[in-house]
Design a protein around this motif. Structure first.
Motif, PDB file in Angstrom:
ATOM      1  N   GLY A 135       0.813  -1.212   0.000  1.00  0.00           N
ATOM      2  CA  GLY A 135       0.000   0.000   0.000  1.00  0.00           C
ATOM      3  C   GLY A 135       0.848   1.264   0.000  1.00  0.00           C
ATOM      4  N   VAL A 136       1.816   1.323   0.903  1.00  0.00           N
ATOM      5  CA  VAL A 136       2.685   2.502   0.993  1.00  0.00           C
ATOM      6  C   VAL A 136       3.531   2.643  -0.276  1.00  0.00           C
ATOM      7  CG1 VAL A 136       4.635   3.516   2.242  1.00  0.00           C
ATOM      8  CG2 VAL A 136       2.744   2.481   3.513  1.00  0.00           C
ATOM      9  N   SER A 137       4.076   1.532  -0.766  1.00  0.00           N
ATOM     10  CA  SER A 137       4.920   1.580  -1.966  1.00  0.00           C
ATOM     11  C   SER A 137       4.134   2.067  -3.178  1.00  0.00           C
ATOM     12  CB  SER A 137       5.492   0.185  -2.259  1.00  0.00           C
ATOM     13  OG  SER A 137       6.300  -0.272  -1.209  1.00  0.00           O
ATOM     14  N   ILE A 138       2.908   1.579  -3.334  1.00  0.00           N
ATOM     15  CA  ILE A 138       2.080   1.971  -4.480  1.00  0.00           C
ATOM     16  C   ILE A 138       1.749   3.461  -4.420  1.00  0.00           C
ATOM     17  CG2 ILE A 138      -0.223   1.697  -5.484  1.00  0.00           C
ATOM     18  CD1 ILE A 138       0.071  -1.341  -4.781  1.00  0.00           C
ATOM     19  N   VAL A 139       1.429   3.969  -3.233  1.00  0.00           N
ATOM     20  CA  VAL A 139       1.132   5.394  -3.081  1.00  0.00           C
ATOM     21  C   VAL A 139       2.364   6.237  -3.414  1.00  0.00           C
ATOM     22  CG1 VAL A 139       0.591   7.212  -1.411  1.00  0.00           C
ATOM     23  CG2 VAL A 139      -0.733   5.087  -1.417  1.00  0.00           C
ATOM     24  N   ILE A 140       3.520   5.849  -2.910  1.00  0.00           N
ATOM     25  CA  ILE A 140       4.756   6.615  -3.154  1.00  0.00           C
ATOM     26  C   ILE A 140       5.115   6.601  -4.637  1.00  0.00           C
ATOM     27  CG2 ILE A 140       7.251   6.656  -2.753  1.00  0.00           C
ATOM     28  CD1 ILE A 140       6.680   5.681   0.099  1.00  0.00           C
ATOM     29  N   LEU A 141       5.042   5.420  -5.265  1.00  0.00           N
ATOM     30  CA  LEU A 141       5.376   5.314  -6.686  1.00  0.00           C
ATOM     31  C   LEU A 141       4.387   6.103  -7.542  1.00  0.00           C
ATOM     32  CD1 LEU A 141       6.305   1.523  -6.820  1.00  0.00           C
ATOM     33  CD2 LEU A 141       7.879   3.434  -7.172  1.00  0.00           C
ATOM     34  N   SER A 142       3.124   6.099  -7.151  1.00  0.00           N
ATOM     35  CA  SER A 142       2.110   6.849  -7.904  1.00  0.00           C
ATOM     36  C   SER A 142       2.373   8.348  -7.813  1.00  0.00           C
ATOM     37  CB  SER A 142       0.711   6.517  -7.379  1.00  0.00           C
ATOM     38  OG  SER A 142       0.402   5.143  -7.569  1.00  0.00           O
ATOM     39  N   ILE A 143       2.697   8.825  -6.619  1.00  0.00           N
ATOM     40  CA  ILE A 143       3.019  10.245  -6.445  1.00  0.00           C
ATOM     41  C   ILE A 143       4.246  10.613  -7.269  1.00  0.00           C
ATOM     42  CG2 ILE A 143       3.826  11.973  -4.778  1.00  0.00           C
ATOM     43  CD1 ILE A 143       2.089  10.545  -2.674  1.00  0.00           C
ATOM     44  N   LEU A 144       5.252   9.751  -7.247  1.00  0.00           N
ATOM     45  CA  LEU A 144       6.470   9.997  -8.023  1.00  0.00           C
ATOM     46  C   LEU A 144       6.164  10.095  -9.515  1.00  0.00           C
ATOM     47  CD1 LEU A 144       9.537  10.305  -7.982  1.00  0.00           C
ATOM     48  CD2 LEU A 144       9.732   7.817  -8.044  1.00  0.00           C
ATOM     49  N   LEU A 145       5.250   9.265  -9.999  1.00  0.00           N
ATOM     50  CA  LEU A 145       4.873   9.304 -11.415  1.00  0.00           C
ATOM     51  C   LEU A 145       4.139  10.600 -11.759  1.00  0.00           C
ATOM     52  CD1 LEU A 145       3.732   5.617 -12.009  1.00  0.00           C
ATOM     53  CD2 LEU A 145       5.542   6.819 -13.243  1.00  0.00           C
ATOM     54  N   VAL A 146       3.230  11.018 -10.893  1.00  0.00           N
ATOM     55  CA  VAL A 146       2.484  12.251 -11.134  1.00  0.00           C
ATOM     56  C   VAL A 146       3.434  13.447 -11.176  1.00  0.00           C
ATOM     57  CG1 VAL A 146       0.785  13.853 -10.170  1.00  0.00           C
ATOM     58  CG2 VAL A 146       0.322  11.392 -10.184  1.00  0.00           C
ATOM     59  N   VAL A 147       4.400  13.473 -10.258  1.00  0.00           N
ATOM     60  CA  VAL A 147       5.370  14.573 -10.234  1.00  0.00           C
ATOM     61  C   VAL A 147       6.281  14.510 -11.455  1.00  0.00           C
ATOM     62  CG1 VAL A 147       7.336  15.542  -8.990  1.00  0.00           C
ATOM     63  CG2 VAL A 147       5.314  14.783  -7.725  1.00  0.00           C
ATOM     64  N   SER A 148       6.720  13.303 -11.815  1.00  0.00           N
ATOM     65  CA  SER A 148       7.683  13.146 -12.911  1.00  0.00           C
ATOM     66  C   SER A 148       7.083  13.467 -14.273  1.00  0.00           C
ATOM     67  CB  SER A 148       8.224  11.711 -12.925  1.00  0.00           C
ATOM     68  OG  SER A 148       8.909  11.415 -11.726  1.00  0.00           O
ATOM     69  N   ILE A 149       5.807  13.128 -14.462  1.00  0.00           N
ATOM     70  CA  ILE A 149       5.202  13.280 -15.793  1.00  0.00           C
ATOM     71  C   ILE A 149       5.156  14.743 -16.221  1.00  0.00           C
ATOM     72  CG2 ILE A 149       2.786  13.546 -15.102  1.00  0.00           C
ATOM     73  CD1 ILE A 149       4.166  11.375 -17.992  1.00  0.00           C
ATOM     74  N   LYS A 150       5.130  15.662 -15.254  1.00  0.00           N
ATOM     75  CA  LYS A 150       5.065  17.082 -15.575  1.00  0.00           C
ATOM     76  C   LYS A 150       6.375  17.591 -16.173  1.00  0.00           C
ATOM     77  CE  LYS A 150       1.774  18.044 -11.821  1.00  0.00           C
ATOM     78  NZ  LYS A 150       1.544  18.818 -10.565  1.00  0.00           N
ATOM     79  N   LYS A 151       7.471  16.869 -15.886  1.00  0.00           N
ATOM     80  CA  LYS A 151       8.781  17.352 -16.312  1.00  0.00           C
ATOM     81  C   LYS A 151       9.439  16.450 -17.359  1.00  0.00           C
ATOM     82  CE  LYS A 151       9.516  19.048 -11.583  1.00  0.00           C
ATOM     83  NZ  LYS A 151      10.401  18.970 -10.381  1.00  0.00           N
ATOM     84  N   THR A 152       8.706  15.429 -17.815  1.00  0.00           N
ATOM     85  CA  THR A 152       9.297  14.439 -18.695  1.00  0.00           C
ATOM     86  C   THR A 152       8.835  14.635 -20.134  1.00  0.00           C
ATOM     87  OG1 THR A 152       9.353  12.843 -16.888  1.00  0.00           O
ATOM     88  CG2 THR A 152       9.567  11.955 -19.112  1.00  0.00           C
ATOM     89  N   THR A 153       9.775  14.530 -21.060  1.00  0.00           N
ATOM     90  CA  THR A 153       9.442  14.562 -22.483  1.00  0.00           C
ATOM     91  C   THR A 153       8.908  13.195 -22.871  1.00  0.00           C
ATOM     92  OG1 THR A 153      11.198  16.160 -22.928  1.00  0.00           O
ATOM     93  CG2 THR A 153      10.329  14.914 -24.800  1.00  0.00           C
ATOM     94  N   ILE A 154       7.746  13.181 -23.489  1.00  0.00           N
ATOM     95  CA  ILE A 154       7.095  11.935 -23.869  1.00  0.00           C
ATOM     96  C   ILE A 154       7.439  11.597 -25.306  1.00  0.00           C
ATOM     97  CG2 ILE A 154       4.886  10.762 -24.167  1.00  0.00           C
ATOM     98  CD1 ILE A 154       3.778  12.502 -21.940  1.00  0.00           C
ATOM     99  N   GLU A 155       8.003  10.414 -25.515  1.00  0.00           N
ATOM    100  CA  GLU A 155       8.385   9.982 -26.845  1.00  0.00           C
ATOM    101  C   GLU A 155       7.431   8.895 -27.336  1.00  0.00           C
ATOM    102  OE1 GLU A 155      12.395   8.684 -26.689  1.00  0.00           O
ATOM    103  OE2 GLU A 155      13.211  10.655 -26.132  1.00  0.00           O
ATOM    104  N   ILE A 156       7.123   8.935 -28.619  1.00  0.00           N
ATOM    105  CA  ILE A 156       6.255   7.930 -29.229  1.00  0.00           C
ATOM    106  C   ILE A 156       7.081   6.723 -29.591  1.00  0.00           C
ATOM    107  CG2 ILE A 156       4.669   7.456 -31.125  1.00  0.00           C
ATOM    108  CD1 ILE A 156       4.198  10.459 -31.340  1.00  0.00           C
ATOM    109  N   THR A 157       6.566   5.545 -29.254  1.00  0.00           N
ATOM    110  CA  THR A 157       7.250   4.295 -29.619  1.00  0.00           C
ATOM    111  C   THR A 157       6.338   3.456 -30.468  1.00  0.00           C
ATOM    112  OG1 THR A 157       6.448   3.215 -27.618  1.00  0.00           O
ATOM    113  CG2 THR A 157       8.566   4.308 -27.457  1.00  0.00           C
ATOM    114  N   SER A 158       6.944   2.556 -31.207  1.00  0.00           N
ATOM    115  CA  SER A 158       6.147   1.675 -32.054  1.00  0.00           C
ATOM    116  C   SER A 158       5.457   0.639 -31.208  1.00  0.00           C
ATOM    117  CB  SER A 158       7.045   0.973 -33.084  1.00  0.00           C
ATOM    118  OG  SER A 158       8.041   0.228 -32.434  1.00  0.00           O
ATOM    119  N   GLU A 159       4.283   0.187 -31.629  1.00  0.00           N
ATOM    120  CA  GLU A 159       3.535  -0.842 -30.909  1.00  0.00           C
ATOM    121  C   GLU A 159       4.186  -2.192 -31.120  1.00  0.00           C
ATOM    122  OE1 GLU A 159      -0.890  -0.407 -30.844  1.00  0.00           O
ATOM    123  OE2 GLU A 159      -0.465   0.894 -32.550  1.00  0.00           O
TER     124      GLU A 159
END
Length: 283
Positions: free
Chosen positions: A258-282
Motif C-alpha cells: 500500500g505505501v509503496s504503491i502510493v509513493i510510486l504513484s506520487i512519483l509518477l504524477v510529479v515526474s510526468i510534468k517534467k518528462t518529455t514523452i516519446e512515441i514508440t512503435s507498438e
C-alpha cells in the motif's frame, strides 16, 4: 477528471484484443497453469474422490511457479509508459496528470485481470473433478500435504502444510489474490517509473533483480530479509499469521504494498510534468 482517468484505463485494456504479445502471454500462462494442475485431476479420477478446486494459493506459493507468473507481469508492463501512436492525442485531450493516473489505474486493473484469469483457469482445470462441499480443504489436498503422494503423481509444486493449517480454502484464495495483486501493481509501477525516468532496458533489469531476489532470500539469507523482498511477500507460507517469528506477519505485506504503491504513484504524477514523452512503435 475521474471519468477521464477511467476511460484512459479502459482504452488500454481494450488494446489487448488486438495485441498479439498480450494474447500470447495469456495463452502461454494458461497452458502453464493447466499443465501443472491437471495431475491433481488425474489423482481424483484414480481415487474416486472429488477435490476442492481452490488450488491456486499453493501454485503461487511455489517460488519457481511464482517467479514465472510474475515474469509474465514484467512482460505485460515492460512497455510502460504505454506510449503508442494514439497516446499523444489522448494526452493532449486529457492533460498529463489525468493521463498518468489513468495509466496507474490501468496497471491496477490489468494486474487484477491477469491473476483473476489465471486463478479461474486453475479452477476450470479441476472443475470436472471438483466439489466445494469438502470438509475444509478435503481429503485430496490433505493427502498431498501430509504424504508423498505429490511426488508419486509428479506434482510440480508443493501443497503447504502451513496454508492448510492457518487458512480455510476461501481465506487462502482471497489472500493469495490480494497479495499477488499487490506485488503485480508494485512491479508495474516500478517498471513505469524506471522506464519513464531512464529506459526500458534498465526497467527490465530492475524487474529481473526483484524477481530473483526472492530465490536468493529463500535459499541463502535470513528470514528477516523477506521484509524487503516484494515477491516473497506475495507467498502465503512466508507470512507468519501468529507474529511470533522473524517472518513478516500477515499485516506487513499489505502495508508494504500500500505505501509503496502510493509513493510510486506520487512519483509518477510529479515526474510526468517534467518528462518529455516519446512515441514508440507498438509491439
Amino acid at each position: 477528471m475521474v471519468k477521464k482517468i477511467f476511460c484512459i484505463a479502459i482504452y488500454s485494456i481494450r488494446q489487448w484484443l488486438t495485441n498479439p504479445r498480450i494474447i500470447c502471454l495469456f495463452v502461454l500462462m494458461s497452458l502453464f497453469v493447466w499443465n501443472d494442475i491437471q495431475v491433481i485431476g488425474e489423482l481424483t479420477v484414480k481415487t474416486g474422490i472429488r477435490t476442492n478446486p481452490l488450488i491456486s494459493p499453493f501454485f503461487s506459493n511455489d517460488p519457481i511457479k511464482q517467479l514465472i507468473l510474475l515474469a509474465g507481469i514484467v512482460f505485460l508492463f515492460s512497455d510502460a509508459p504505454f506510449i503508442n501512436k494514439n497516446q499523444p492525442y489522448i494526452i493532449i485531450r486529457s492533460k498529463r496528470v489525468p493521463w498518468v493516473l489513468g495509466q496507474i489505474l490501468y496497471i491496477a486493473m490489468a494486474s487484477a485481470i491477469y491473476f483473476l484469469f489465471l486463478m479461474l483457469v486453475s479452477i476450470l482445470v479441476l472443475l470436472p473433478h471438483a466439489t466445494f462441499a469438502t470438509n475444509g480443504w478435503g481429503k485430496i489436498v490433505q493427502t498431498l500435504a501430509q504424504t508423498n503422494a505429490g511426488a508419486q503423481i509428479n506434482l510440480q509444486f508443493g501443497i503447504s502444510k502451513e496454508i492448510i493449517t492457518f487458512y480455510s480454502p476461501w481465506e487462502a484464495f482471497g489472500l493469495s489474490f490480494l497479495l499477488n495483486w499487490g506485488v503485480a501493481c508494485f512491479l508495474g509501477l516500478i517498471l513505469f517509473v524506471i522506464n519513464l525516468k531512464f529506459n526500458r532496458m534498465l526497467g527490465l533489469v530492475a524487474g529481473g533483480v526483484i524477481l530473483f531476489f526472492d530465490l536468493l532470500v529463500t535459499n541463502m539469507l535470513s528470514p528477516s530479509f523477506y521484509h524487503i523482498s516484494p515477491v516473497s511477500l506475495s507467498r502465503l507460507s512466508v507470512l507468519d499469521p501468529m507474529g511470533v517469528s522473524l517472518f513478516p506477519n500477515l499485516t506487513y505485506p499489505f502495508v508494504f504494498f500500500g505505501v509503496s504503491i502510493v509513493i510510486l504513484s506520487i512519483l509518477l504524477v510529479v515526474s510526468i510534468k517534467k518528462t518529455t514523452i516519446e512515441i514508440t512503435s507498438e509491439l
